[in-house]
Design an enzyme around this catalytic site. Structure first.
Site, PDB file in Angstrom:
ATOM      1  N   TYR A  69       0.859  -1.178   0.000  1.00 11.39           N
ATOM      2  CA  TYR A  69       0.000   0.000   0.000  1.00 11.39           C
ATOM      3  C   TYR A  69       0.895   1.227   0.000  1.00 11.39           C
ATOM      4  O   TYR A  69       1.392   1.658   1.052  1.00 11.39           O
ATOM      5  CB  TYR A  69      -0.884   0.040   1.255  1.00 11.39           C
ATOM      6  CG  TYR A  69      -1.944  -1.026   1.365  1.00 11.39           C
ATOM      7  CD1 TYR A  69      -2.285  -1.853   0.301  1.00 11.39           C
ATOM      8  CD2 TYR A  69      -2.622  -1.204   2.566  1.00 11.39           C
ATOM      9  CE1 TYR A  69      -3.270  -2.824   0.430  1.00 11.39           C
ATOM     10  CE2 TYR A  69      -3.605  -2.168   2.704  1.00 11.39           C
ATOM     11  CZ  TYR A  69      -3.921  -2.972   1.637  1.00 11.39           C
ATOM     12  OH  TYR A  69      -4.898  -3.928   1.774  1.00 11.39           O
ATOM     13  N   GLY A 221     -18.151  -2.833  -2.814  1.00 11.67           N
ATOM     14  CA  GLY A 221     -18.899  -3.811  -3.592  1.00 11.67           C
ATOM     15  C   GLY A 221     -18.274  -4.056  -4.950  1.00 11.67           C
ATOM     16  O   GLY A 221     -17.079  -4.319  -5.064  1.00 11.67           O
TER      17      GLY A 221
END
Length: 299
Positions: A69, A221
């Site tokens: 990250y 999602g």
């Protein structure tokens, strides 16, 4: 619902092995800038540090991160180290190994088993720790996880890792890993906007075996790393209006309602969104709410 006065304690607690964590944690992926997995625009450093410190003030004691990250100027692990070291005794920092990005941000060859010690040691260096609380083996499409997981189990025996976990796996991989060493957590993509029967089976398997299930992209999602998703927005907005909550809070609350072993790790670089995410742990959906959301998910 009011966000500023609600802490992570409202979500309850689960144990990662012998480590108690509140069920609403914090995902560090979005701390580094505008893009999750390419360099993007770097974040404002002081704002990112403030978000981490505020998360701890709000009772968050479970932070999910990874050495891969980073943006051109920001590393999630370095930000965590700078903001939170020396670490509180009850703070659990979980990281992932397996994937690899080079200095330019490009994805490199996933780690072979013999490479994993280097991945672990790099996380240790960046975080300023002498051991890692929880390490996920992120499966990178390999058919078997045994060799990689076995390498991590050896590092656990050597004291570099306290607990082992798995990410992006199927039920058979969990069984394979548990034959080698204990697994305290599984992290897979899961949420209102993403339905996978194999992951539903894995969720039930984790519940039966007392293993934490930690969804990623629970808010996003189908949008994944791009941000919050739009699937089922009509149903989500209707439930949100009924509770005076935001759509993101409803998605987090729905996630937590999937079982006491399910943890949430929403990530953000915005202090206001952080408070909202933590407050979602206090949102109690009704049976009618859940039926409406579940019906939209499976339709």
């Amino acid at each position: 619902m009011t966000s500023e006065t609600i802490t992570a304690e409202s979500a309850g607690t689960w144990h990662l092995g012998d480590l108690p964590v509140r069920r609403v944690g914090f995902g560090a992926m979005r701390l580094t800038g505008s893009a999750a997995f390419h360099l993007g625009t770097p974040s404002d450093r002081e704002r990112s540090l403030a978000v981490l410190r505020r998360a701890v003030e709000l009772g968050v004691n479970h932070i999910d991160t990874a050495a891969f990250y980073f943006s051109s100027l920001r590393s999630a692990n370095e930000l965590i180290n700078s903001a939170l070291a020396p670490y509180a005794d009850d703070l659990v920092v979980a990281t992932k190994v397996g994937p690899y990005r080079d200095w330019s941000g490009e994805w490199g060859t996933p780690a072979r088993p013999e490479d994993l010690r280097g991945h672990v040691e790099e996380n240790l260096r960046q975080l300023g720790r002498d051991h890692l609380d929880v390490v996920y083996l992120r499966r990178m499409r390999q058919d078997s996880v045994a060799e990689h997981f076995g390498a991590l189990a050896e590092l656990r025996e050597a004291g570099l890792i306290r607990h082992l976990a798995l990410s992006d796996v199927e039920p058979r991989h969990l069984a394979e890993a548990r034959a080698i060493a204990p697994v305290v957590s599984v992290q897979n993509r899961y949420g209102l906007g993403f339905h996978d029967p194999a992951t539903d089976a894995l969720l039930a398997q984790c519940r039966a075996q007392g293993i934490a299930f930690v969804p990623f992209y629970a808010i996003a999602g189908e949008a994944g790393p791009r941000g919050a998703g739009a699937a089922h927005e009509e149903e989500v907005h209707a439930v949100a209006r009924a509770h005076g909550a935001s759509p993101a809070q409803v998605r987090i609350a729905w996630t937590l309602h999937q079982g006491p072993h399910v943890l949430a790790i929403p990530g953000t670089g915005d202090p206001g969104h952080l408070a909202e995410n933590v407050a979602a742990g206090a949102l109690r959906l009704t049976d009618e709410d859940l039926a409406r959301l579940d019906g939209a998910r499976t339709s």
